[in-house]
Scaffold this active site. Structure first.
Site, PDB file in Angstrom:
ATOM      1  N   ASN A 109       0.838  -1.203   0.000  1.00  0.00           N
ATOM      2  CA  ASN A 109       0.000   0.000   0.000  1.00  0.00           C
ATOM      3  C   ASN A 109       0.876   1.256   0.000  1.00  0.00           C
ATOM      4  OD1 ASN A 109      -2.387   1.372  -0.107  1.00  0.00           O
ATOM      5  ND2 ASN A 109      -3.064   0.863   1.963  1.00  0.00           N
ATOM      6  N   HIS A 130      -9.193   3.523   8.863  1.00  0.00           N
ATOM      7  CA  HIS A 130      -9.623   2.206   8.393  1.00  0.00           C
ATOM      8  C   HIS A 130     -11.017   1.845   8.895  1.00  0.00           C
ATOM      9  CE1 HIS A 130      -5.449   1.352   7.106  1.00  0.00           C
ATOM     10  NE2 HIS A 130      -6.011   0.438   6.351  1.00  0.00           N
TER      11      HIS A 130
END
Length: 547
Positions: A315, A351
């Site tokens: 990521n 998240h």
């Protein structure tokens, strides 16, 4: 007509329909990029922005229906804040607050105990885009001498139009799953500057197809092996009954398989960006680079012996965004460790609201901190093999709470204990299992929180980055470390109390009288086991005085 076809396709693939829609939407980015290359490359910025915005909105509607209004509202509000508030810190703070609150509200009202593909999934990507846009717009009003080299490349010299912001936000190569890129890079794409052939579409078909092939390979691996390594297996009694070595191997393979799900989406989306030209990264050592939008370095990810290498290759663009707009802008705190903790806390909240994210990033901080200390140790060559072994074996350990989300699930996944297959499982065994599981996880969390107050070596070392201590001398540094450690002691105690209270709901707090031997009698057509002698509770207020 499309709905039955998608239903049949998802059934034949054995995948949920939202997942099939998502993957089809990412793949549609390739023909969109081909249309841009062939018909729109020489068109004006207005036409290209309109095409990107309409394409992205169509893909959003295909996946989430009328819920696309959430992204439209946030894009419009972001544009109005920049227009009305100007290049001020108020614009940055307002943007950060509004976008994050909107995202967290979406998490709160749509949250389930499973990972669902819904409008909040692309919205978390959009949130970073819009917050980063406000930072870059603010930096554009500063003197060049006040900006770092990284900020200079992203700073916006002029006010973007609403159509430009929409094209940037809904670009088909990055709207659904990323990658992150700046508006300045997008403006270069509109101007035809991101190409290896001046004035012509980029020669990026071959690099794009390579990333597509790699992404398709990762998707194939995930599709084949995921049915054999489901998340739900952690919640079964069969998993608990397995020996420790088996569970370690299962977690290792499961982590590899589950990560390939994310890798496949990112790498295929990266191919779309490369095909359009957005992935062009200039010339290095005489070769044209196409990794400007690379979100994954698969070879580094698979071969890195340290967790730090794994994180830095995974990521990538999101990590770069967080480093640029959160970690480095917290330099005024004067301490890298505090900046690191704050950055991980931001990632946790970004998240989602599940407790599993908090445990995952807490464990990441602990692991990375220990690795830094070991890497600076003269014994590092001796412990390299051991370090590599633990890296491969326990890489999936923080991933269990990340994927299982809720406390009761990751508690069972992490704290599952092995037991012999001894036949009938008594109520006392069940309660004892819950107590042992809670103690196991509490021990792990206790060690983590116990480690936080004793960061004196890290804080006082140059690697820890105590800037104020270095400026003010030993005495000032010691005083600041004492205050820092006192605060961390309080934080550790507070977090430990929270985990203890949470886990106490799962455990039997009443101590039983334990005999050395028991005999169990199972009556016909009954699931109750009569113990001889009875299992008495020592506490008078126990709900069951004997089992």
């Amino acid at each position: 007509m499309a709905a039955p076809l998608l239903a049949n396709l998802s059934e034949s693939l054995g995948s949920p329909e939202p997942a099939v829609r998502l993957m089809l939407s990412i793949l549609i980015g390739y023909p969109c990029a081909l249309v841009y290359r062939k018909y729109l490359f020489y068109q004006t910025a207005t036409v290209i922005n309109l095409f990107h915005a309409i394409s992205g909105l169509a893909l959003a509607a295909f996946n989430f229906g009328p819920q696309i209004y959430h992204s439209a509202v946030c894009v419009l509000v972001q544009f109005l804040m920049m227009r009305l508030m100007g290049r001020t810190i108020t614009t940055v703070l307002s943007s950060f607050t509004f976008q994050m609150v909107y995202l967290l509200a979406g998490y709160y009202y749509t949250a389930t105990e499973e990972y669902d593909i819904k409008w909040t999934m692309p919205h978390c990507v959009l949130t970073l885009k819009l917050v980063g846009l406000s930072f870059d717009y603010y930096d554009g009003g500063k003197e060049p001498s006040q900006l770092s080299a990284e900020q200079k490349t992203a700073a916006l010299p002029s006010v973007p139009s609403l159509l430009e912001v929409c094209g940037f936000s809904y670009f088909y190569g990055g709207f659904l799953v990323g990658p992150q890129f700046t508006l300045r890079s997008y403006q270069k794409l509109l101007a035809g500057e991101l190409t290896d052939s001046l004035g012509k579409p980029p020669n990026s078909v071959t690099p794009a197809m390579k990333r597509f092939a790699l992404g398709f390979l990762c998707l194939t691996i995930y599709t084949i092996f995921s049915p054999y390594y489901p998340n739900s297996y952690f919640l079964t009694d069969e998993y608990e009954a397995q020996p420790f070595w088996y569970r370690c191997v299962f977690v290792l393979i499961w982590a590899k398989v589950i990560l390939y799900k994310y890798v496949s989406c990112w790498v295929i989306a990266e191919g779309v960006c490369i095909l359009s030209g957005l992935g062009y990264n200039g010339v290095v050592d005489g070769e044209h680079r196409w990794d400007a939008c690379a979100n994954m370095k698969l070879w580094v990810f698979e071969t890195a012996p340290l967790f730090g290498g794994t994180i830095s290759s995974f990521n990538i663009n999101t990590n770069a965004w967080v480093a640029r707009h959160v970690f480095k802008r917290l330099k005024f705190l004067g301490n890298k460790t505090l900046s690191h903790v704050t950055t991980l806390l931001f990632l946790t909240v970004w998240h989602g609201l599940h407790s599993g994210y908090l445990l995952c990033f807490s464990m990441e901080f602990f692991i990375i901190t220990v690795e830094r200390q070991l890497a600076n140790s003269p014994l590092y060559p001796l412990i390299y093999l051991v370090q590599q072994f633990f890296h491969w074996l326990f890489m999936g350990y923080p991933l269990v709470p990340f994927c299982l989300f809720t406390f009761d699930k990751w508690l069972k996944g992490i704290g599952g204990v092995s037991r012999e297959n001894s036949g009938v499982r008594t109520k006392a065994e069940t309660l004892g299992s819950e107590m042992h599981r809670c103690k196991t996880v509490n021990t792990h969390l206790y060690l983590l929180f116990l480690f936080l107050p004793h960061l004196e070596v890290l804080v006082s070392s140059p690697a820890g980055g105590d800037f104020r201590a270095e400026r003010q001398g030993v005495r000032g540094g010691c005083c600041e470390r004492k205050v820092w450690m006192d605060r961390m002691n309080f934080l550790s105690f507070f977090l430990l109390c929270l985990t203890s209270v949470a886990s106490s709901n799962k455990a039997n707090k009443h101590k039983p009288w334990i005999e050395t031997e028991y005999q169990g009698i199972v009556m016909e057509n009954d699931n109750t086991v009569l113990l001889n002698p009875p299992l008495f509770a020592l506490d008078k207020d126990a709900p069951l005085h004997y089992a």
